[in-house]
Every structure is written in structure tokens, then in C-alpha cells.
Design a protein around this motif. Sequence first.
Motif, PDB file in Angstrom:
ATOM      1  N   CYS A 142       0.854  -1.120   0.052  1.00 44.19           N
ATOM      2  CA  CYS A 142      -0.042  -0.035   0.023  1.00 44.19           C
ATOM      3  C   CYS A 142       0.744   1.180  -0.011  1.00 44.19           C
ATOM      4  O   CYS A 142       0.753   2.069  -0.982  1.00 44.19           O
ATOM      5  CB  CYS A 142      -0.706  -0.082   1.307  1.00 44.19           C
ATOM      6  SG  CYS A 142      -1.932   1.244   1.287  1.00 44.19           S
ATOM      7  N   ASP A 143       1.866   1.261   0.840  1.00 44.88           N
ATOM      8  CA  ASP A 143       2.789   2.457   1.059  1.00 44.88           C
ATOM      9  C   ASP A 143       3.627   2.727  -0.309  1.00 44.88           C
ATOM     10  O   ASP A 143       3.959   3.727  -0.757  1.00 44.88           O
ATOM     11  CB  ASP A 143       3.597   2.246   2.064  1.00 44.88           C
ATOM     12  CG  ASP A 143       3.042   2.425   3.536  1.00 44.88           C
ATOM     13  OD1 ASP A 143       2.052   3.063   3.277  1.00 44.88           O
ATOM     14  OD2 ASP A 143       3.613   1.875   4.241  1.00 44.88           O
ATOM     15  N   THR A 161      -1.620  11.808   4.597  1.00 38.58           N
ATOM     16  CA  THR A 161      -1.371  10.762   5.669  1.00 38.58           C
ATOM     17  C   THR A 161      -1.802   9.343   4.835  1.00 38.58           C
ATOM     18  O   THR A 161      -1.476   8.345   5.450  1.00 38.58           O
ATOM     19  CB  THR A 161      -2.249  11.104   6.741  1.00 38.58           C
ATOM     20  OG1 THR A 161      -3.886  11.020   6.430  1.00 38.58           O
ATOM     21  CG2 THR A 161      -2.000  12.226   7.569  1.00 38.58           C
ATOM     22  N   GLY A 162      -2.432   9.621   3.725  1.00 36.11           N
ATOM     23  CA  GLY A 162      -2.538   8.245   2.969  1.00 36.11           C
ATOM     24  C   GLY A 162      -3.873   7.481   3.260  1.00 36.11           C
ATOM     25  O   GLY A 162      -4.257   6.531   2.876  1.00 36.11           O
ATOM     26  N   THR A 163      -4.642   8.310   4.216  1.00 43.90           N
ATOM     27  CA  THR A 163      -5.750   7.729   4.582  1.00 43.90           C
ATOM     28  C   THR A 163      -6.915   7.465   3.513  1.00 43.90           C
ATOM     29  O   THR A 163      -7.564   6.483   3.483  1.00 43.90           O
ATOM     30  CB  THR A 163      -6.507   8.251   5.672  1.00 43.90           C
ATOM     31  OG1 THR A 163      -6.609   9.716   5.441  1.00 43.90           O
ATOM     32  CG2 THR A 163      -5.661   8.528   6.988  1.00 43.90           C
ATOM     33  N   LEU A 165      -6.791   1.194   5.871  1.00 46.41           N
ATOM     34  CA  LEU A 165      -7.619   0.753   6.906  1.00 46.41           C
ATOM     35  C   LEU A 165      -6.556   0.741   8.305  1.00 46.41           C
ATOM     36  O   LEU A 165      -5.320   0.937   8.146  1.00 46.41           O
ATOM     37  CB  LEU A 165      -8.032  -0.721   6.394  1.00 46.41           C
ATOM     38  CG  LEU A 165      -8.709  -0.891   5.300  1.00 46.41           C
ATOM     39  CD1 LEU A 165      -9.077  -2.330   5.170  1.00 46.41           C
ATOM     40  CD2 LEU A 165     -10.025  -0.021   5.259  1.00 46.41           C
ATOM     41  N   ALA A 166      -7.279   0.175   9.339  1.00 43.20           N
ATOM     42  CA  ALA A 166      -6.651   0.187  10.734  1.00 43.20           C
ATOM     43  C   ALA A 166      -5.318  -0.676  10.641  1.00 43.20           C
ATOM     44  O   ALA A 166      -4.203  -0.114  11.511  1.00 43.20           O
ATOM     45  CB  ALA A 166      -7.764  -0.063  11.616  1.00 43.20           C
ATOM     46  N   GLY A 167      -5.514  -1.740  10.014  1.00 45.29           N
ATOM     47  CA  GLY A 167      -4.249  -2.523  10.014  1.00 45.29           C
ATOM     48  C   GLY A 167      -3.179  -2.373   9.064  1.00 45.29           C
ATOM     49  O   GLY A 167      -2.258  -3.261   8.979  1.00 45.29           O
ATOM     50  N   GLY A 168      -3.377  -1.175   8.337  1.00 48.71           N
ATOM     51  CA  GLY A 168      -2.408  -0.892   7.512  1.00 48.71           C
ATOM     52  C   GLY A 168      -2.557  -1.388   6.121  1.00 48.71           C
ATOM     53  O   GLY A 168      -1.904  -0.778   5.256  1.00 48.71           O
ATOM     54  N   TYR A 169      -3.718  -2.119   6.034  1.00 48.88           N
ATOM     55  CA  TYR A 169      -4.292  -2.617   4.466  1.00 48.88           C
ATOM     56  C   TYR A 169      -4.646  -1.306   3.723  1.00 48.88           C
ATOM     57  O   TYR A 169      -5.177  -0.360   4.614  1.00 48.88           O
ATOM     58  CB  TYR A 169      -4.958  -3.536   4.546  1.00 48.88           C
ATOM     59  CG  TYR A 169      -4.522  -4.873   5.751  1.00 48.88           C
ATOM     60  CD1 TYR A 169      -3.408  -5.509   5.246  1.00 48.88           C
ATOM     61  CD2 TYR A 169      -5.316  -4.937   6.844  1.00 48.88           C
ATOM     62  CE1 TYR A 169      -3.056  -6.464   6.141  1.00 48.88           C
ATOM     63  CE2 TYR A 169      -4.787  -5.928   7.650  1.00 48.88           C
ATOM     64  CZ  TYR A 169      -3.617  -6.822   7.449  1.00 48.88           C
ATOM     65  OH  TYR A 169      -3.162  -7.639   8.120  1.00 48.88           O
ATOM     66  N   CYS A 170      -4.686  -1.296   2.435  1.00 49.43           N
ATOM     67  CA  CYS A 170      -5.561  -0.652   1.634  1.00 49.43           C
ATOM     68  C   CYS A 170      -6.731  -1.184   0.876  1.00 49.43           C
ATOM     69  O   CYS A 170      -6.398  -2.229   0.403  1.00 49.43           O
ATOM     70  CB  CYS A 170      -4.418   0.046   0.691  1.00 49.43           C
ATOM     71  SG  CYS A 170      -3.605   1.424   1.381  1.00 49.43           S
ATOM     72  N   SER A 171      -7.640  -0.532   0.856  1.00 47.78           N
ATOM     73  CA  SER A 171      -8.736  -1.099   0.170  1.00 47.78           C
ATOM     74  C   SER A 171      -8.860  -0.059  -1.107  1.00 47.78           C
ATOM     75  O   SER A 171      -8.636   0.925  -1.140  1.00 47.78           O
ATOM     76  CB  SER A 171     -10.247  -1.071   0.605  1.00 47.78           C
ATOM     77  OG  SER A 171     -10.431   0.219   1.156  1.00 47.78           O
TER      78      SER A 171
END
Length: 332
Positions: A200-201, A240-242, A259-265
Amino acid sequence: MSPSTPIIDLDPPADEVAIEIHSGNDESINVPHKEDENKKETMTVRRLSFFSKQFDVNGDGVLDDAEMAMRNMATSGRGYLTNEQVYKMMQEQIKTHKQLFRTRRIMFVLLTLVFILALSNLGTSFAAASLAKDTTTSSNAELTNKYTNEALSTQTAAESIVFESTVIDSTDGSRRRLCTVDGDVECETNSLTTISATMCDTMITHCSRGNTVNLKRKWKNGDESSYNICPFRSGTISITGTRSRLKNSEGMRFLITKLAGGYCSITGDAVAQEVDEICEVNGDCATGLICTKNSTQVNSCKDRCDMLRFAPSRLPACYASCDHATCQAPSE
């Protein structure tokens, strides 16, 4: 004494003489030797003369090369070398030593010169490379122009990132579960297409730099779909990438949500399936389409399997790849 008893003469004949033979040179001695009653031969033996013995330093009765050279230099016949001859020999030896020392000194000078030239050549190479280089790396790990400090975008190949249909299991969003089993109710009603936190990053970084990013999704039957999302044509990337809302080069929208776990949807028409394209749940299809199995398409696909004349062992796999749902317009 019996006539049959042999007579042995213990005294040698008077004409045979026993001598001691010395190896050497200068003098010859002729020694008579009786071989039989009718033949005589002469054996020549050489030994050192008194003059030559003066130069036999090791006393082995033979003059080696050095001793013979000394003997040849003694032209006065005294049996030793004069001071003048010894002085001349020492001068030649000193001259030879000086020549050897001069040669060694020249050799060391040349080696030092070669070493200096090698260092200067290496330094010149580094200097030329530094002067020719017009880019540098910034503190943000970005390639920038050395003179203007502007960020540059370089890319040798497109970045391909796999995203998958998943369900967030835990309440804090730190765990996700892949939807790999048919008939999973939660996957059919509450699934999201996500990518890992690390990728994701990476995806956001590449999109920010204007690099090419493709998303790939592998379906349960083995088919694979690819979607181009970056470089994006317009939109907003969150610092922030949110949540980032973007349009790809074809003008299709997509949304990146962290998402909260660092994953990206990733959702939106840019990563959605079009009409007659494979799908698993309704969320895989573009706006206004539903995911349903079209029996006409399935049978047509199986007919193509028969036309390919696969071996009997390969036909079941071909039939199974045809038996899937596709995105269709809802019937009125």
C-alpha cells in the motif's frame, strides 16, 4: 704335486705395474697393460701438475670453473694472483654491484610512478563521474536535479501489485482473511479488494511520483485481470494516505482507503469489471451491473473447449474454467 692340480701364480708379471690414478689434468702417464699374449694397449691417465695444485682450493684433485679461471689469470707462473690482479677483480665486482643497485633503484622508481599514475587515473574517473552527474538523491529518497533540486521521475518498468478479495476479521481491522472458498456468505456480502500494508505504501509512493502502477487480480478459476491506476490524470492524494480520490489516465475514478491494520482497500470503476467479464460478488462489477452466472456464456465457453480438441484428461479443467459468474445488466 699331482699332475691334475692347477698351478696358481700369486705374483704379477714383471711387466705389469700397479699405480694410483688421480683425476685431474696437465700431466699424462703411459702405463703398459697386458691384455693377452699378442696385444698391448696404452691407458692414459691425467693428474694435476704442481702449478695447478696451487689453485686446487678444495683439494679434490680437480679444478672447477672458478679455480680454472684463477689458474688462467696467473700468467706469471708463480702459482698465485698478484695484488694488481686481485685489485682489478675487486673493481669489476664493485662496478657490478653499483650497476645492480642502480637497476634496483630505477625499478622502484618506475613502480612508484606506476602506482601514482594508477591513483591519478582512479581519481580522474571519480571526478569525471561526479562532474557528469546531474542528479542526486534527496533526504526523501527521491531522485532530484542537482542544480534545481526538482524531483525527477524515472522508471524502467511498471510496478505490478496484486490485490485480492478479503474480509476484515478482527474488530480493530488488524487481520484480514482471503476469500478463496465458494459459498462464503461473509465474502459475498462484506468483502473488500485490498492489498498488503507494505505494498500500500509502495503504491502510494509510486503514484505520487507519477510512475506506472498496475493492479492485478487472480480469480478462482485461474484467470487474471489487470488494471492501470497510475500515473493518475487528476485527483487528490492524502498526505497521511488515509483516503485518496484519483482518476486514472482513462478518466476512470478509484478510491484508495487505508484501513486500521495498514491495509489498503481499492474501489471504483477503474478496478471494476465490465459487462461479460468474470466476477465473484456484486462488488466486483462496475456501477449498474450485477454478478450472475449466464448459462449461455458458460455453454459457449464449453463448446470452445470441445473445439480445441483437448486430451480427455484436460477437458474437465477447461469446463471448470468456464463455469463462473460474469457481470451483467440486471434484468427488468
